[in-house]
Design a protein around this motif. Sequence first.
Motif, PDB file in Angstrom:
ATOM      1  N   LYS A  34      34.271  27.422  48.406  1.00  0.00           N
ATOM      2  CA  LYS A  34      34.505  26.057  47.918  1.00  0.00           C
ATOM      3  C   LYS A  34      35.957  25.866  47.506  1.00  0.00           C
ATOM      4  CE  LYS A  34      29.820  25.203  46.314  1.00  0.00           C
ATOM      5  NZ  LYS A  34      28.940  25.040  45.157  1.00  0.00           N
ATOM      6  N   ILE A  35      36.503  26.831  46.789  1.00  0.00           N
ATOM      7  CA  ILE A  35      37.891  26.721  46.328  1.00  0.00           C
ATOM      8  C   ILE A  35      38.851  26.726  47.513  1.00  0.00           C
ATOM      9  CG2 ILE A  35      39.709  27.866  44.982  1.00  0.00           C
ATOM     10  CD1 ILE A  35      37.429  26.443  43.363  1.00  0.00           C
ATOM     11  N   MET A  36      38.605  27.591  48.479  1.00  0.00           N
ATOM     12  CA  MET A  36      39.481  27.657  49.650  1.00  0.00           C
ATOM     13  C   MET A  36      39.465  26.349  50.438  1.00  0.00           C
ATOM     14  SD  MET A  36      38.950  31.493  51.054  1.00  0.00           S
ATOM     15  CE  MET A  36      37.685  32.243  50.052  1.00  0.00           C
ATOM     16  N   THR A  37      38.322  25.690  50.473  1.00  0.00           N
ATOM     17  CA  THR A  37      38.222  24.407  51.169  1.00  0.00           C
ATOM     18  C   THR A  37      38.948  23.318  50.387  1.00  0.00           C
ATOM     19  OG1 THR A  37      36.105  25.065  52.127  1.00  0.00           O
ATOM     20  CG2 THR A  37      36.602  22.712  52.095  1.00  0.00           C
ATOM     21  N   LEU A  38      38.783  23.306  49.062  1.00  0.00           N
ATOM     22  CA  LEU A  38      39.441  22.297  48.228  1.00  0.00           C
ATOM     23  C   LEU A  38      40.960  22.423  48.246  1.00  0.00           C
ATOM     24  CD1 LEU A  38      37.135  22.246  45.062  1.00  0.00           C
ATOM     25  CD2 LEU A  38      37.499  20.379  46.680  1.00  0.00           C
ATOM     26  N   TYR A  39      41.432  23.655  48.293  1.00  0.00           N
ATOM     27  CA  TYR A  39      42.877  23.927  48.219  1.00  0.00           C
ATOM     28  C   TYR A  39      43.345  24.598  49.508  1.00  0.00           C
ATOM     29  CZ  TYR A  39      41.924  23.072  43.292  1.00  0.00           C
ATOM     30  OH  TYR A  39      41.534  22.509  42.100  1.00  0.00           O
ATOM     31  N   ALA A  40      43.085  23.953  50.623  1.00  0.00           N
ATOM     32  CA  ALA A  40      43.299  24.566  51.935  1.00  0.00           C
ATOM     33  C   ALA A  40      44.759  24.834  52.271  1.00  0.00           C
ATOM     34  CB  ALA A  40      42.665  23.699  53.017  1.00  0.00           C
ATOM     35  N   SER A  41      45.698  24.278  51.540  1.00  0.00           N
ATOM     36  CA  SER A  41      47.106  24.525  51.850  1.00  0.00           C
ATOM     37  C   SER A  41      47.782  25.444  50.835  1.00  0.00           C
ATOM     38  CB  SER A  41      47.867  23.205  51.936  1.00  0.00           C
ATOM     39  OG  SER A  41      47.844  22.551  50.690  1.00  0.00           O
ATOM     40  N   ASP A  42      47.055  25.904  49.837  1.00  0.00           N
ATOM     41  CA  ASP A  42      47.630  26.740  48.783  1.00  0.00           C
ATOM     42  C   ASP A  42      47.349  28.220  49.023  1.00  0.00           C
ATOM     43  OD1 ASP A  42      48.589  24.852  46.519  1.00  0.00           O
ATOM     44  OD2 ASP A  42      46.613  24.064  47.049  1.00  0.00           O
ATOM     45  N   ALA A  43      48.227  29.055  48.508  1.00  0.00           N
ATOM     46  CA  ALA A  43      47.971  30.493  48.490  1.00  0.00           C
ATOM     47  C   ALA A  43      46.779  30.752  47.570  1.00  0.00           C
ATOM     48  CB  ALA A  43      49.195  31.242  47.976  1.00  0.00           C
ATOM     49  N   ILE A  44      45.979  31.751  47.894  1.00  0.00           N
ATOM     50  CA  ILE A  44      44.822  32.123  47.079  1.00  0.00           C
ATOM     51  C   ILE A  44      45.061  33.511  46.497  1.00  0.00           C
ATOM     52  CG2 ILE A  44      42.335  32.626  47.088  1.00  0.00           C
ATOM     53  CD1 ILE A  44      42.926  29.645  47.450  1.00  0.00           C
ATOM     54  N   ILE A  45      44.907  33.620  45.186  1.00  0.00           N
ATOM     55  CA  ILE A  45      45.122  34.876  44.473  1.00  0.00           C
ATOM     56  C   ILE A  45      43.859  35.201  43.694  1.00  0.00           C
ATOM     57  CG2 ILE A  45      46.493  36.038  42.706  1.00  0.00           C
ATOM     58  CD1 ILE A  45      48.567  33.604  43.528  1.00  0.00           C
ATOM     59  N   LEU A  46      43.277  36.360  43.944  1.00  0.00           N
ATOM     60  CA  LEU A  46      42.132  36.819  43.162  1.00  0.00           C
ATOM     61  C   LEU A  46      42.668  37.690  42.041  1.00  0.00           C
ATOM     62  CD1 LEU A  46      39.497  37.864  45.862  1.00  0.00           C
ATOM     63  CD2 LEU A  46      39.993  35.609  44.919  1.00  0.00           C
ATOM     64  N   ASP A  47      42.520  37.238  40.814  1.00  0.00           N
ATOM     65  CA  ASP A  47      42.954  38.007  39.646  1.00  0.00           C
ATOM     66  C   ASP A  47      41.733  38.718  39.072  1.00  0.00           C
ATOM     67  OD1 ASP A  47      43.605  38.868  37.022  1.00  0.00           O
ATOM     68  OD2 ASP A  47      45.210  37.398  36.920  1.00  0.00           O
ATOM     69  N   LEU A  48      41.728  40.025  39.177  1.00  0.00           N
ATOM     70  CA  LEU A  48      40.571  40.818  38.747  1.00  0.00           C
ATOM     71  C   LEU A  48      40.764  41.459  37.376  1.00  0.00           C
ATOM     72  CD1 LEU A  48      39.776  42.646  42.137  1.00  0.00           C
ATOM     73  CD2 LEU A  48      39.081  40.367  41.364  1.00  0.00           C
ATOM     74  N   SER A  49      41.778  41.048  36.638  1.00  0.00           N
ATOM     75  CA  SER A  49      42.101  41.697  35.368  1.00  0.00           C
ATOM     76  C   SER A  49      40.978  41.625  34.340  1.00  0.00           C
ATOM     77  CB  SER A  49      43.384  41.112  34.774  1.00  0.00           C
ATOM     78  OG  SER A  49      43.238  39.728  34.528  1.00  0.00           O
ATOM     79  N   GLY A  50      40.111  40.635  34.431  1.00  0.00           N
ATOM     80  CA  GLY A  50      39.009  40.506  33.476  1.00  0.00           C
ATOM     81  C   GLY A  50      37.710  41.132  33.951  1.00  0.00           C
ATOM     82  N   MET A  51      37.750  41.816  35.080  1.00  0.00           N
ATOM     83  CA  MET A  51      36.539  42.423  35.642  1.00  0.00           C
ATOM     84  C   MET A  51      36.236  43.736  34.926  1.00  0.00           C
ATOM     85  SD  MET A  51      35.646  42.834  39.648  1.00  0.00           S
ATOM     86  CE  MET A  51      36.974  43.959  39.914  1.00  0.00           C
TER      87      MET A  51
END
Length: 115
Positions: A34-51
């Motif tokens: 869903k996020i990738m579709t909403l922000y289709a022109s932006d870089a996507i960064i998965l921040d796992l620091s809280g995992m």
Amino acid sequence: MKLTHQREADGIVIRYYGELGHHEAAKSIEYLEKIMTLYASDAIILDLSGMTFMDSSGIAVVLNAQRNVMGFGQSFCVRNAPEHAMRIFRAAGIPARVHFETVPLTAGSTKGGAE
């Protein structure tokens, strides 16, 4: 598991809090799509620091996200993966296929979160 996203200077940062196991993987993939579709022109960064926990299902989540992001022509990286997750990623050879980075946490960023 809790997921949040926020637009930052370098792209859309999706933050993970809590556990990412088999039961959470499907929810995570759905959220990411869903996020990738909403922000289709932006870089996507998965921040796992809280995992706090990740099993091998996290590999599928990251590879699926990367495949989808690259399909949209976006850039993708995994940020601040905890050591327990990096052991799993390294054992599977994922750092050879996915860009990982570590950036210092700022005063405005939080490591914790509700599940």
